[in-house]
Design a protein around this motif. Structure first.
Motif, PDB file in Angstrom:
ATOM      1  N   ASP A 166       4.022 -14.143  10.875  1.00 26.12           N
ATOM      2  CA  ASP A 166       5.378 -14.204  11.641  1.00 26.12           C
ATOM      3  C   ASP A 166       6.086 -14.294  11.299  1.00 26.12           C
ATOM      4  OD1 ASP A 166       2.633 -13.388  13.446  1.00 26.12           O
ATOM      5  OD2 ASP A 166       2.167 -15.359  14.013  1.00 26.12           O
ATOM      6  N   GLU A 167       7.045 -15.444  10.883  1.00 21.37           N
ATOM      7  CA  GLU A 167       8.433 -15.704  10.523  1.00 21.37           C
ATOM      8  C   GLU A 167       8.736 -14.622   9.415  1.00 21.37           C
ATOM      9  OE1 GLU A 167      11.270 -17.700  10.550  1.00 21.37           O
ATOM     10  OE2 GLU A 167       9.744 -17.495  12.003  1.00 21.37           O
ATOM     11  N   ILE A 168       7.979 -13.513   9.072  1.00 20.78           N
ATOM     12  CA  ILE A 168       8.911 -13.156   8.368  1.00 20.78           C
ATOM     13  C   ILE A 168       9.175 -11.668   8.667  1.00 20.78           C
ATOM     14  CG2 ILE A 168       7.738 -10.906   6.742  1.00 20.78           C
ATOM     15  CD1 ILE A 168       6.259 -13.071   4.543  1.00 20.78           C
ATOM     16  N   GLU A 169       8.135 -11.139  10.127  1.00 22.42           N
ATOM     17  CA  GLU A 169       8.204 -10.653  10.796  1.00 22.42           C
ATOM     18  C   GLU A 169       9.510 -10.460  11.682  1.00 22.42           C
ATOM     19  OE1 GLU A 169       5.503  -7.424  14.266  1.00 22.42           O
ATOM     20  OE2 GLU A 169       5.405  -9.649  14.104  1.00 22.42           O
ATOM     21  N   ARG A 170       9.381 -11.921  12.033  1.00 23.33           N
ATOM     22  CA  ARG A 170      10.609 -12.365  12.931  1.00 23.33           C
ATOM     23  C   ARG A 170      12.648 -11.797  12.552  1.00 23.33           C
ATOM     24  NH1 ARG A 170      14.167 -15.271  14.168  1.00 23.33           N
ATOM     25  NH2 ARG A 170      14.213 -17.467  12.141  1.00 23.33           N
ATOM     26  N   LEU A 171      11.928 -11.917  10.749  1.00 26.59           N
ATOM     27  CA  LEU A 171      13.109 -11.799  10.111  1.00 26.59           C
ATOM     28  C   LEU A 171      13.836 -11.425  10.017  1.00 26.59           C
ATOM     29  CD1 LEU A 171      12.928 -15.077   8.332  1.00 26.59           C
ATOM     30  CD2 LEU A 171      14.518 -15.163   9.284  1.00 26.59           C
ATOM     31  N   ALA A 172      12.189 -10.112   9.448  1.00 28.78           N
ATOM     32  CA  ALA A 172      13.237  -8.720   9.997  1.00 28.78           C
ATOM     33  C   ALA A 172      13.952  -8.054  11.287  1.00 28.78           C
ATOM     34  CB  ALA A 172      11.718  -7.651   9.286  1.00 28.78           C
ATOM     35  N   LYS A 173      13.080  -8.529  11.743  1.00 27.48           N
ATOM     36  CA  LYS A 173      13.194  -7.292  12.945  1.00 27.48           C
ATOM     37  C   LYS A 173      14.912  -8.407  13.376  1.00 27.48           C
ATOM     38  CE  LYS A 173       9.133  -7.322  15.180  1.00 27.48           C
ATOM     39  NZ  LYS A 173       7.966  -7.347  16.401  1.00 27.48           N
ATOM     40  N   THR A 174      14.972  -9.578  13.309  1.00 29.31           N
ATOM     41  CA  THR A 174      16.378  -9.821  13.162  1.00 29.31           C
ATOM     42  C   THR A 174      17.520  -9.346  12.435  1.00 29.31           C
ATOM     43  OG1 THR A 174      15.802 -12.376  12.984  1.00 29.31           O
ATOM     44  CG2 THR A 174      18.066 -11.833  12.742  1.00 29.31           C
ATOM     45  N   VAL A 175      16.996  -8.978  11.167  1.00 30.70           N
ATOM     46  CA  VAL A 175      18.345  -7.713  10.721  1.00 30.70           C
ATOM     47  C   VAL A 175      17.835  -6.717  11.185  1.00 30.70           C
ATOM     48  CG1 VAL A 175      17.722  -6.134   8.535  1.00 30.70           C
ATOM     49  CG2 VAL A 175      17.741  -8.862   8.392  1.00 30.70           C
ATOM     50  N   GLU A 176      16.916  -5.903  11.993  1.00 30.09           N
ATOM     51  CA  GLU A 176      16.694  -4.958  12.566  1.00 30.09           C
ATOM     52  C   GLU A 176      17.733  -4.532  13.951  1.00 30.09           C
ATOM     53  OE1 GLU A 176      13.473  -1.474  13.787  1.00 30.09           O
ATOM     54  OE2 GLU A 176      13.132  -3.357  13.934  1.00 30.09           O
ATOM     55  N   ALA A 177      17.844  -5.856  14.586  1.00 32.27           N
ATOM     56  CA  ALA A 177      18.587  -5.983  15.417  1.00 32.27           C
ATOM     57  C   ALA A 177      19.817  -6.184  15.464  1.00 32.27           C
ATOM     58  CB  ALA A 177      18.263  -7.010  16.365  1.00 32.27           C
ATOM     59  N   SER A 178      20.665  -6.979  14.235  1.00 28.47           N
ATOM     60  CA  SER A 178      22.077  -7.160  14.085  1.00 28.47           C
ATOM     61  C   SER A 178      22.414  -5.812  14.223  1.00 28.47           C
ATOM     62  CB  SER A 178      22.127  -7.601  12.591  1.00 28.47           C
ATOM     63  OG  SER A 178      23.579  -7.383  12.263  1.00 28.47           O
ATOM     64  N   PRO A 179      23.777  -6.635  15.098  1.00 33.42           N
ATOM     65  CA  PRO A 179      25.100  -5.472  15.393  1.00 33.42           C
ATOM     66  C   PRO A 179      25.454  -5.481  14.484  1.00 33.42           C
ATOM     67  CG  PRO A 179      24.752  -7.703  16.854  1.00 33.42           C
ATOM     68  CD  PRO A 179      24.044  -7.704  15.641  1.00 33.42           C
ATOM     69  N   LEU A 280      14.077 -14.453   4.525  1.00 36.86           N
ATOM     70  CA  LEU A 280      13.052 -14.029   4.213  1.00 36.86           C
ATOM     71  C   LEU A 280      12.237 -13.998   2.885  1.00 36.86           C
ATOM     72  CD1 LEU A 280      13.306 -10.296   5.600  1.00 36.86           C
ATOM     73  CD2 LEU A 280      11.534 -12.259   5.672  1.00 36.86           C
ATOM     74  N   LYS A 281      13.683 -14.982   2.061  1.00 40.27           N
ATOM     75  CA  LYS A 281      13.151 -15.177   0.694  1.00 40.27           C
ATOM     76  C   LYS A 281      12.565 -16.278   0.322  1.00 40.27           C
ATOM     77  CE  LYS A 281      15.715 -13.960  -2.773  1.00 40.27           C
ATOM     78  NZ  LYS A 281      16.764 -13.808  -3.709  1.00 40.27           N
ATOM     79  N   VAL A 282      12.717 -17.376   0.829  1.00 36.24           N
ATOM     80  CA  VAL A 282      12.430 -18.745   0.636  1.00 36.24           C
ATOM     81  C   VAL A 282      11.084 -18.920   2.137  1.00 36.24           C
ATOM     82  CG1 VAL A 282      12.511 -21.083   3.005  1.00 36.24           C
ATOM     83  CG2 VAL A 282      14.453 -19.823   1.729  1.00 36.24           C
ATOM     84  N   VAL A 283      10.478 -17.757   3.188  1.00 35.29           N
ATOM     85  CA  VAL A 283       9.246 -17.488   3.544  1.00 35.29           C
ATOM     86  C   VAL A 283       9.140 -17.254   3.328  1.00 35.29           C
ATOM     87  CG1 VAL A 283       8.234 -16.809   5.054  1.00 35.29           C
ATOM     88  CG2 VAL A 283      10.507 -17.806   5.803  1.00 35.29           C
ATOM     89  N   ILE A 284       8.832 -16.097   2.026  1.00 35.08           N
ATOM     90  CA  ILE A 284       7.958 -15.072   1.349  1.00 35.08           C
ATOM     91  C   ILE A 284       7.437 -16.497  -0.185  1.00 35.08           C
ATOM     92  CG2 ILE A 284       8.264 -13.218  -0.404  1.00 35.08           C
ATOM     93  CD1 ILE A 284       9.715 -11.861   1.515  1.00 35.08           C
ATOM     94  N   ASP A 285       8.423 -16.984  -0.323  1.00 35.58           N
ATOM     95  CA  ASP A 285       7.937 -18.380  -1.877  1.00 35.58           C
ATOM     96  C   ASP A 285       7.424 -18.668  -1.370  1.00 35.58           C
ATOM     97  OD1 ASP A 285       9.731 -17.075  -3.461  1.00 35.58           O
ATOM     98  OD2 ASP A 285      11.548 -18.114  -3.485  1.00 35.58           O
ATOM     99  N   GLN A 286       7.386 -19.540   0.240  1.00 40.67           N
ATOM    100  CA  GLN A 286       6.174 -20.378   0.747  1.00 40.67           C
ATOM    101  C   GLN A 286       4.740 -19.505   0.627  1.00 40.67           C
ATOM    102  OE1 GLN A 286       7.887 -22.027   4.305  1.00 40.67           O
ATOM    103  NE2 GLN A 286       9.292 -23.329   3.123  1.00 40.67           N
ATOM    104  N   LEU A 287       5.196 -17.981   1.311  1.00 37.42           N
ATOM    105  CA  LEU A 287       3.260 -17.561   1.446  1.00 37.42           C
ATOM    106  C   LEU A 287       2.787 -17.428   0.293  1.00 37.42           C
ATOM    107  CD1 LEU A 287       2.077 -15.904   3.349  1.00 37.42           C
ATOM    108  CD2 LEU A 287       3.254 -13.682   2.096  1.00 37.42           C
ATOM    109  N   ARG A 288       3.991 -17.144  -0.951  1.00 39.73           N
ATOM    110  CA  ARG A 288       2.946 -16.574  -2.177  1.00 39.73           C
ATOM    111  C   ARG A 288       2.259 -18.073  -2.939  1.00 39.73           C
ATOM    112  NH1 ARG A 288       7.237 -13.788  -6.644  1.00 39.73           N
ATOM    113  NH2 ARG A 288       5.372 -13.620  -7.774  1.00 39.73           N
ATOM    114  N   GLU A 289       3.079 -18.926  -2.458  1.00 42.03           N
ATOM    115  CA  GLU A 289       2.246 -21.145  -3.106  1.00 42.03           C
ATOM    116  C   GLU A 289       1.494 -21.278  -1.910  1.00 42.03           C
ATOM    117  OE1 GLU A 289       5.335 -23.722  -2.405  1.00 42.03           O
ATOM    118  OE2 GLU A 289       7.034 -23.248  -3.673  1.00 42.03           O
ATOM    119  N   GLN A 290       1.287 -20.919  -0.517  1.00 44.60           N
ATOM    120  CA  GLN A 290       0.030 -20.507   0.014  1.00 44.60           C
ATOM    121  C   GLN A 290      -1.514 -19.602  -0.452  1.00 44.60           C
ATOM    122  OE1 GLN A 290      -0.277 -23.282   0.979  1.00 44.60           O
ATOM    123  NE2 GLN A 290       1.378 -24.076   1.309  1.00 44.60           N
ATOM    124  N   VAL A 291      -0.713 -18.457  -1.323  1.00 39.96           N
ATOM    125  CA  VAL A 291      -1.818 -17.871  -1.594  1.00 39.96           C
ATOM    126  C   VAL A 291      -2.862 -17.936  -3.059  1.00 39.96           C
ATOM    127  CG1 VAL A 291      -1.704 -14.673  -2.522  1.00 39.96           C
ATOM    128  CG2 VAL A 291      -0.701 -15.813  -0.531  1.00 39.96           C
TER     129      VAL A 291
END
Length: 295
Positions: A166-179, A280-291
């Protein structure tokens, strides 16, 4: 099949005809199934059955299985070693005549090493077969508890993974909506860069300048990375719904997440997008650790 962790612990105890045993099972994460057994002497013949049962219950993880057995104390049969007794008695009689000593008492002779033998009753084949069957039944119970422990941990990990996705999706949408990604913002940045170049007084070809501006805008565009991140988010959620042995698939998907985040961060032409890319990279690193803990 419920999502399972590769971390767990279980134990079980059993007894039959005065013989007691104790199973202890531990598992941690591993790329495949790494099984290590510790069986006491006399139980080597059940090793293949133990391995088969564990392999049917668990597909991934480093599993340590140890069995300890305490055998009953058997009364057995007491026998007199007649040959040893006669030799000792002859020696004692000769010495008593030579030195004038008394003949040794019976209890003293029987207390000498080797005069009395205790012969323990050997277990019959039927008794051994019954013990081994009971030991394997207790292994099954320990395995069931181990699988249950891994599932409990898997449910906790599933919630953690869902939040990270969910956090990855939120951050990606933040980039998508960036002015900073709007046409107006890109045009303004390019205009500022062109203005600084023009201030140098160097002659610039307007057509070539336009081409370079278009190329720069294309390189800074992260639309494709955002689309792939969105697709990876949906794929990860689908895997969590399917559950089962999804560890390897999630590990591959985490690598894809990381690749897109790296590309997005390298393309970032704005501070806000760059910060979101790093997050994004921080959250993804945390995801990889849990996986790494998922079966």
């Amino acid at each position: 099949m419920t999502l399972q962790s590769m971390t767990g612990f279980a134990r079980s105890d059993g007894a039959l005809d005065g013989t007691t045993w104790h199973w202890e099972l531990r598992s941690v994460n591993n790329r495949g199934l790494d099984l290590r057994l510790r069986l006491p002497q006399g139980y080597e013949q059940i090793e293949s059955k133990v391995r088969d049962r564990i392999a049917k219950a668990i597909s991934r993880g480093s599993v340590n299985a140890s069995l300890s057995v305490t055998r009953r104390t058997q009364a057995g049969e007491v026998r007199v070693n007649q040959e040893a007794l006669e030799r000792i008695l002859a020696i004692a009689t000769r010495l008593s005549h030579n030195i004038g000593a008394e003949t040794p008492r019976v209890e003293a002779l029987l207390g000498l090493k080797g005069v009395l033998d205790v012969v323990e009753d050997a277990d019959t084949e039927e008794t051994l077969a019954a013990q081994q069957a009971a030991v394997l039944d207790d292994l099954d119970r320990a395995l069931a508890d181990l699988v249950a422990a891994r599932r409990d941990e898997g449910r906790r990990l599933k919630d953690v993974l869902a939040r990270q996705i969910d956090e990855i999706e939120r951050l990606a949408k933040t980039v998508e909506a960036s002015p900073a990604r709007t046409i107006e913002a890109i045009r303004r940045r390019l205009a500022e860069q062109v203005a600084r170049l023009m201030e140098t007084g160097q002659g610039l070809d307007p057509a070539r300048l336009h081409q370079e501006a278009v190329l720069l805008a294309t390189r800074a565009d992260v639309e494709e990375e955002l689309k792939r991140l969105a697709a990876h988010v949906e794929a990860a959620r689908a895997l969590l719904r399917d559950e089962g042995a999804i560890g390897r698939k999630l590990d591959f998907l985490a690598q894809e997440f990381n690749r897109e985040a790296n590309t997005l961060t390298s393309k970032a032409a704005d501070q806000e997008i760059a910060q979101a890319g790093l997050a994004l990279k921080v959250v993804i690193d945390q995801l990889r650790e849990q996986v790494q803990n998922i079966e």
